[in-house]
Design an enzyme around this catalytic site. Structure first.
Site, mmCIF file in Angstrom:
data_model
loop_
_atom_site.group_PDB
_atom_site.id
_atom_site.type_symbol
_atom_site.label_atom_id
_atom_site.label_comp_id
_atom_site.label_asym_id
_atom_site.label_seq_id
_atom_site.Cartn_x
_atom_site.Cartn_y
_atom_site.Cartn_z
ATOM 1 C CE1 TYR A 50 -4.266 0.885 -0.615
ATOM 2 C CE2 TYR A 50 -4.381 -1.096 0.582
ATOM 3 C CZ TYR A 50 -5.075 -0.030 0.350
ATOM 4 O OH TYR A 50 -5.956 0.051 -0.431
ATOM 5 C CD GLU A 52 -4.224 5.400 0.555
ATOM 6 O OE1 GLU A 52 -4.032 6.131 2.006
ATOM 7 O OE2 GLU A 52 -5.764 4.963 0.297
ATOM 8 C CG ASP A 202 -7.944 9.815 -24.723
ATOM 9 O OD1 ASP A 202 -6.749 9.007 -24.822
ATOM 10 O OD2 ASP A 202 -8.690 9.496 -24.820
ATOM 11 C CB THR A 228 -4.593 3.748 -22.133
ATOM 12 O OG1 THR A 228 -4.707 3.343 -23.734
ATOM 13 C CG2 THR A 228 -6.632 3.806 -22.173
ATOM 14 C CE LYS A 231 -6.698 1.202 -25.168
ATOM 15 N NZ LYS A 231 -8.431 2.435 -25.185
ATOM 16 N NE ARG A 237 -7.744 -3.931 -19.154
ATOM 17 C CZ ARG A 237 -7.552 -3.930 -20.616
ATOM 18 N NH1 ARG A 237 -7.014 -5.175 -21.416
ATOM 19 N NH2 ARG A 237 -8.547 -3.316 -21.534
HETATM 20 C C1 LIG Z 1 -9.279 3.101 -24.566
HETATM 21 C C2 LIG Z 1 -9.332 4.139 -24.349
HETATM 22 C C3 LIG Z 1 -10.124 5.266 -23.586
HETATM 23 C C4 LIG Z 1 -10.322 3.889 -22.276
HETATM 24 O O1 LIG Z 1 -9.308 3.307 -21.042
HETATM 25 P P1 LIG Z 1 -9.576 2.210 -20.605
HETATM 26 O O2 LIG Z 1 -8.268 1.951 -19.498
HETATM 27 O O3 LIG Z 1 -10.581 1.439 -21.520
HETATM 28 O O4 LIG Z 1 -10.593 2.536 -19.170
HETATM 29 C C5 LIG Z 1 -10.090 6.203 -23.028
HETATM 30 N N1 LIG Z 1 -10.265 7.314 -24.393
HETATM 31 C C6 LIG Z 1 -9.327 6.883 -25.834
HETATM 32 C C7 LIG Z 1 -9.440 7.275 -26.635
HETATM 33 C C8 LIG Z 1 -9.582 5.562 -25.528
HETATM 34 O O5 LIG Z 1 -9.008 4.975 -26.456
#
Ligand SMILES: *Cc1c(COP(=O)(O)O)cnc(C)c1O
Length: 445
Positions: A50, A52, A202, A228, A231, A237
């Site tokens: 933990y 925080e 994003d 994220t 991807k 993740r």
């Molecule tokens: C995948 C994605 C997210 C969210 O990601 P999660 O890990 O699934 O919550 C947010 N914005 C975009 C553009 C994404 O492709």
């Protein structure tokens, strides 16, 4: 005690999933195969701790080592993306976007402007079914007739609506995003409004492409970047929030606001095993091979797109600049849900997707979305894309004419029958066998 001994059921399911991932073409553009090193960090003892707070400012004892892990992840992200600040604690992309809004917006008062979900925006960019649309005012922009971002239209909407935050980035946009133009729009609107208009990039889908230099970086033009890590970046993740020099010039407290919104605003203890795995993925992404990997993802997507066009497929925007392809199956007389299931039966895993101005409901959209990150990780190149395109064409030809009826009742009746029938389609099962044999030549390392 080992997993196999204590819980043979879960052990067996994991084994089955491992086999499935090996035997099919994983072509969902948001998916990838992480390295063994990333998974080793993810499955480590760091999950027990933990912590925080932030490095050297923790609310629990015993965090000297965790501090080093988190600092290393931060330093690597700052260097790789060229940003002065990063928070590596967000649990995933959606919480990260919630944290950014929480840091900068007043609920029910301030406005988010993002790409409409129907045109490829993410749920968290202002969709009515997500917290982003429930707790904040929103305005959406759309794509033009060619399926492209229309920067004049975006500027006009932003001028009229004066959003507090503009989100650029998407989940289903196959072309380059012009971050410079978005930057100019946000700056102009900020001057008009008399208070900062923040620009959030994003880059969840394209982070790996940016690192590899095959998509322009948003860093000089935007204030905040969210990505994220699972991807195209090929990590575990998770997610990261970065602040740029431009963002800090606009609002010197920006990084403090983000830190406070992540913890204690939204999250409790960070997932330290996830942080370590992110650090590993960032190290891997800094190696020269990763540049080649990113280049190959795009080459593969372009080859696949060219081949699909030859078969008469209708690609949104006519092709791709990045890792993904969006296809409208209307001209093939096949619904997107039908196409997606038929492809799955044939061992090609993609997802159904709405196309711009889709007349069908979200569960039965007109299109499919596919991408090359995961199959490129397996070492597939242009020549393999030619083969995959031919399989996709063969599958869609098999289900030609399987259109989803107009009315709701007729739709569910149709779907029940189709689902049972397609799973026994000999031609599709034959392709699945060929795909499995083909995939065995590209081990997942
Ligand atoms: C995948 C994605 C997210 C969210 O990601 P999660 O890990 O699934 O919550 C947010 N914005 C975009 C553009 C994404 O492709």
């Amino acid at each position: 005690m080992s997993l196999k001994t204590i819980d043979p059921k879960i052990f067996e399911l994991i084994k089955q999933e491992e086999v499935r991932q090996k035997e099919v073409l994983e072509m969902i553009p948001s998916e990838n195969y992480t390295s063994v090193a990333v998974m080793e960090a993810l499955g480590s003892v760091l999950t027990n701790k933990y912590s925080e707070g932030y490095p050297r400012k923790r609310y629990y004892q015993g965090n000297k080592i965790i501090d080093s892990v988190e600092s290393l992840a931060q330093e690597r992200a700052q260097k790789l993306f060229g940003v002065p600040y990063v928070n590596v604690q967000p649990y995933s992309g959606s919480p990260a976007n919630a944290e950014i809004y929480m840091a900068l917006l007043e609920p029910l008062k301030d406005k988010i402007m993002g790409l409409s979900i129907a045109f490829g925006g993410h749920l968290t960019h202002g969709s009515a079914v997500s917290f982003s649309g429930k707790y904040f005012k929103t305005v959406a922009y759309e794509l033009n007739e060619q399926g492209l971002l229309d920067y004049d239209q975006i500027l006009e909407t932003a001028r009229a609506e004066k959003p507090k935050i503009i989100v650029c980035g998407a989940t289903a946009y196959p072309r380059i995003i012009d971050f410079k133009k978005f930057g100019e729009i946000a700056d102009e609107v900020g001057v008009l409004a008399g208070s900062p208009t923040y620009l959030l990039a994003d880059i969840s889908h394209i982070a790996g492409l940016i690192v590899a230099g095959v998509h322009p970086s948003p860093v000089p033009f935007v204030d905040i970047i969210m990505t994220t890590t699972h991807k195209t970046l090929r990590g575990p993740r998770g997610a990261m929030i970065m602040v740029t020099e431009k963002g800090l010039a606009k609002d010197p407290e920006l990084s403090d606001k983000i830190d406070k919104a992540v913890f204690p605003g939204f999250q409790g203890g960070p997932h330290d095993n996830q942080t370590a795995a992110i650090a590993v993925a960032l190290e891997e992404a800094s190696l020269p091979e990763f540049k080649k990997y990113g280049q190959q993802i795009v080459k593969n997507a372009k080859t696949l797109a060219d081949e699909l066009v030859k078969f008469g497929f209708d690609l949104i925007s006519g092709g791709t600049d990045n890792h993904l392809i969006l296809i409208d199956l209307t001209n093939k007389k096949v619904n997107g849900a039908v196409g997606a299931l038929a492809l799955e039966v044939a061992g090609i895993v993609i997802n159904k997707n709405a196309v711009p101005k889709d007349s069908m409901p979200p569960f039965y959209p007109s299109g499919i979305r596919l991408g090359t990150p995961a199959i490129t990780t397996r070492g597939m190149k242009e020549k393999e894309m030619v083969k995959i395109a031919a399989w996709i064409n063969a599958v869609i030809t098999q289900v030609h004419g399987e259109q989803v009826p107009e009315t709701k009742e007729a739709r569910s009746a149709f779907w029940k029958i189709f689902r049972a029938k397609v799973r026994e389609n000999e031609s599709l099962l034959k392709i699945a066998g060929e795909v499995k044999e083909f995939c065995s030549k590209y081990p997942i390392s």
